[in-house]
Design an enzyme around this catalytic site. Structure first.
Site, short mmCIF file in Angstrom:
data_model
loop_
_atom_site.label_atom_id
_atom_site.label_comp_id
_atom_site.label_asym_id
_atom_site.label_seq_id
_atom_site.Cartn_x
_atom_site.Cartn_y
_atom_site.Cartn_z
N THR A 60 0.83 -1.21 0.00
CA THR A 60 0.00 0.00 0.00
C THR A 60 0.86 1.25 0.00
OG1 THR A 60 -1.59 1.27 1.34
CG2 THR A 60 -0.11 -0.20 2.52
N TYR A 98 -2.06 -0.08 10.60
CA TYR A 98 -2.19 -0.63 9.25
C TYR A 98 -0.93 -0.40 8.43
CZ TYR A 98 -3.76 -1.02 4.39
OH TYR A 98 -3.87 -1.35 3.06
#
Length: 685
Positions: free
Chosen positions: A457, A500
């Protein structure tokens, strides 16, 4: 009454225990059970609670409330510590007649709300009845026998509290001490592959109990008053399968345990977190989120549960279009594994692989709402060209099985939300980092190491607060010309913000390092925002689709920040093309990370997307604004030139065309959608 025929379905009830004065949860449970169409409810009527100061008022409220919605089976259980031979709820009362008096009081006070009473719970389980204080079972017989006699005198049917474990020898003891004389129904409990030491098939258990009763010349029926499967190992599909199994049993009534997980702040009867299984029997989490069984039951009914339970072994549905089949010349090729293969990206990738003649293993736990619809679509389209393996990345054994013999792995399974990682960092770590390590270990143990493409990501680059921005009317723009023209490239230092970012960033580095240390050919894609068909657009996955859905349903959207934050968006077909190029050139690309997104030509701000949606829908949603959140990036656009130079790849779908295609797909799957109950959904890209 005899047992139902083998092809009959039992009446399905739910077991749910309620804590004293927990009015809010009772109200929520009633609504949840109403949506499932449940008519039978088993619940506890605690003697220990009743004798407290608040007890009578609590049950005065609870019993009528539940009886207005359900056929109740109250289970009269738990000795008040002040009445016990020792101060414990599983102790025999000093005076066995006190239990019968308690039952009689409740029948007098609440008897209009039920016609059947259950006498104790799991008496052959030491947690529930201290038989070490009653080795001959005479005290239990005196207590239950007297209560059963008076229940009959008051016109109530009686259920002998469920055996757990199911033990015909214990039933023989109950006959010997005279308990069965006034019993109409014998309850049995079973928990396949969980609490049961050795779980015989349910049909064997039921047959043995019925044979024992027939041997005594008794006409008592047999109900399964408690059964369930805990998802403590993150196997929601297995819970659904076990539920489907009981739907086929030749028994009159089954009570499924339970609606909602035990709150982690509570103690079970085993103690505070002594046994983690106790906390995960619900079909909903303790926070009220639906697990797979709850979603399937509510949306598809019991027939849908039966059908879904067969998915791992069954081929495409007979009513489906002609399935895509692997070409004969490729049948012998090793399969491709797609973890998270029922997710948005995984569905599109799997369909493309099958269209090119590949055999695909789909590993997915189906925990994310909507992915079961994707898997159903894949099964109909692809038939036997896909193999569905229900499982979770946290289960190393399942991952080993999925990887075995695969030629290529696309690792898409993940916890994808910054918000969720802030709420539960440990779960985020376990899925994203520990789960990825399970996969890498399985891959390196293969005799022929498969290639592995991992979806990382842009959050691994942190909040990018050192990138100087200029604020325009609708978007931010970098002041540096090279970033404005090309975007953020891979030379950017890693800077993990949010749990995250840490879990995905850690996994990113593990994947690259396994290429260096263990020779697993690995490629990392650090992805920006992907969108396209099969994206259901929840808050934590797919903000483009989420905006489209909210606008279509005339629902408000809360935006964190000012809406000028910019992302590059990539249509999923272009991402799939990048995956296939990475697989084909994995030896040349191994050990490298690439930024993948739509690039500057497909960059859009939140406000600009709202304006585009306005043109598509003819109406714009109401926007509510809230403060920026930790780790938010005001600007992120991918510089994809490195991957393009290595493979010739570039995005081919313009964002306006792609967003219009997603809009049309969403309209196709929700043609009759109407605005639902208004709620605010917070969004950050």
């Amino acid at each position: 009454m005899t047992a139902p025929a083998d092809d009959a379905s039992p009446e399905i009830g739910v077991l749910e225990w309620f804590w004293l004065n927990d009015h809010e949860r009772v109200e929520a449970a009633i609504e949840d059970l109403r949506q499932l169409g449940v008519r039978h409810l088993r619940t506890g009527l605690s003697w220990a609670d009743y004798v407290t100061e608040d007890g009578p008022a609590w049950f005065d409220w609870l019993l009528p409330k539940l009886a207005a919605e359900f056929e109740l089976l109250p289970c009269f259980v738990y000795t008040p510590p002040s009445h016990g031979e020792v101060p414990a709820t599983n102790a025999p009362p000093r005076n066995p007649k006190d239990y019968a008096d308690f039952l009689d009081t409740c029948i007098e006070r609440y008897g209009q709300h039920f016609d059947t009473v259950e006498l104790w719970n799991e008496p052959n389980n030491l947690r529930q009845w201290d038989y070490e204080l009653d080795p001959s079972w005479r005290k239990f017989a005196a207590m239950i026998g007297g209560a059963a006699y008076w229940a009959h005198q008051r016109g109530k049917r009686t259920v002998l509290g469920g055996m757990s474990p199911i033990d015909p020898n214990w039933l023989h003891t109950m006959h010997r001490v005279g308990v069965l004389e006034h019993i109409d129904i014998v309850g049995v409990h079973g928990f396949p592959d969980s609490y049961d030491v050795k779980h015989r098939p349910w049909t064997s258990h039921l047959r043995r109990v019925r044979e024992q009763l027939a041997h005594y010349g008794l006409a008592a029926r047999v109900w399964i008053t408690e059964t369930g499967y805990p998802t403590w190992r993150h196997d929601e599909f297995r819970q659904l399968q076990e539920f489907a199994n009981v739907l086929a049993l030749p028994v009159e009534r089954v009570y499924w345990y339970s609606l909602t997980d035990l709150s982690p702040e509570r103690s079970s009867d085993a103690g505070f977190h002594t046994d983690q299984r106790d906390y995960h029997f619900g079909i909903k989490t303790a926070k009220g989120q639906d697990k797979l069984l709850a979603r399937c039951w509510a949306e598809r009914g019991l027939d849908g549960v039966r059908a879904m339970a067969k998915w791992p072994a069954a081929g495409a549905a007979t009513t489906a279009p002609a399935p895509v089949r692997a070409r004969p010349e490729t049948q012998a090729r090793p399969p491709v594994l797609v973890t998270g293969g029922a997710g948005f990206v995984g569905t599109n990738l799997t369909a493309r692989l099958v269209a090119e003649g590949r055999q695909v293993r789909v590993l997915d736990n189906l925990s994310r709402p909507g992915v079961e619809k994707n898997l159903e679509w894949l099964r109909q389209r692809c038939g036997s060209a896909i193999e569905f393996i229900p499982g979770d990345m946290r289960n190393a054994r399942v991952v080993d099985h999925a990887v075995d013999g695969c030629a290529q792995i696309f690792h898409l399974a993940a916890q994808v939300a910054v918000t969720t990682s802030l709420e539960d960092p440990r779960a985020d770590f376990d899925v994203n980092l520990a789960g990825t390590l399970n996969l890498l270990e399985a891959a390196r143990r293969q005799p022929r190491k498969p290639g592995l493409v991992f979806t990382s990501t842009n959050k691994v680059y942190g909040d990018l607060n050192d990138v100087t921005l200029e604020s325009g009317p609708t978007r931010y723009q970098p002041r540096a010309p090279h970033i404005r023209q090309a975007g953020i490239d891979e030379s950017r230092p890693l800077d993990f913000h949010s749990p995250y970012g840490c879990s995905k960033g850690g996994a990113d580095q593990y994947v690259l390092d396994y290429g260096r240390c263990f020779g697993v050919p690995t490629v990392v894609f650090r992805m920006s925002c992907i969108y396209g068909p099969h994206q259901f657009g929840t808050e934590d996955q797919g903000w483009v689709a989420h905006f489209l859905i909210r606008a279509r349903e005339r629902q408000p959207i809360t935006i964190y920040g000012d809406g000028k934050q910019v992302r590059d968006v990539l249509f999923v077909d272009d991402l799939v093309a990048a995956f296939l190029l990475a697989e084909n050139q994995v030896d040349e690309l191994a050990g490298q990370a690439f930024n993948i997104g739509g690039g500057p030509g497909n960059a859009i701000s939140l406000l600009e997307l709202i304006d585009l949606i306005d043109k598509l829908n003819g109406a714009s949603p109401r926007l509510d604004f809230a403060a920026w959140r930790t780790g938010d990036q005001p600007y992120y656009v991918s510089d994809t030139s490195r991957f393009g130079a290595a493979t010739g790849w570039r995005p081919r779908v313009d964002m306006r065309d792609g967003i219009a295609r997603l809009h049309a797909w969403l309209n196709g799957i929700h043609p009759d959608a109407r605005p639902r109950r208004r709620s605010r959904q917070a969004v950050t890209p």
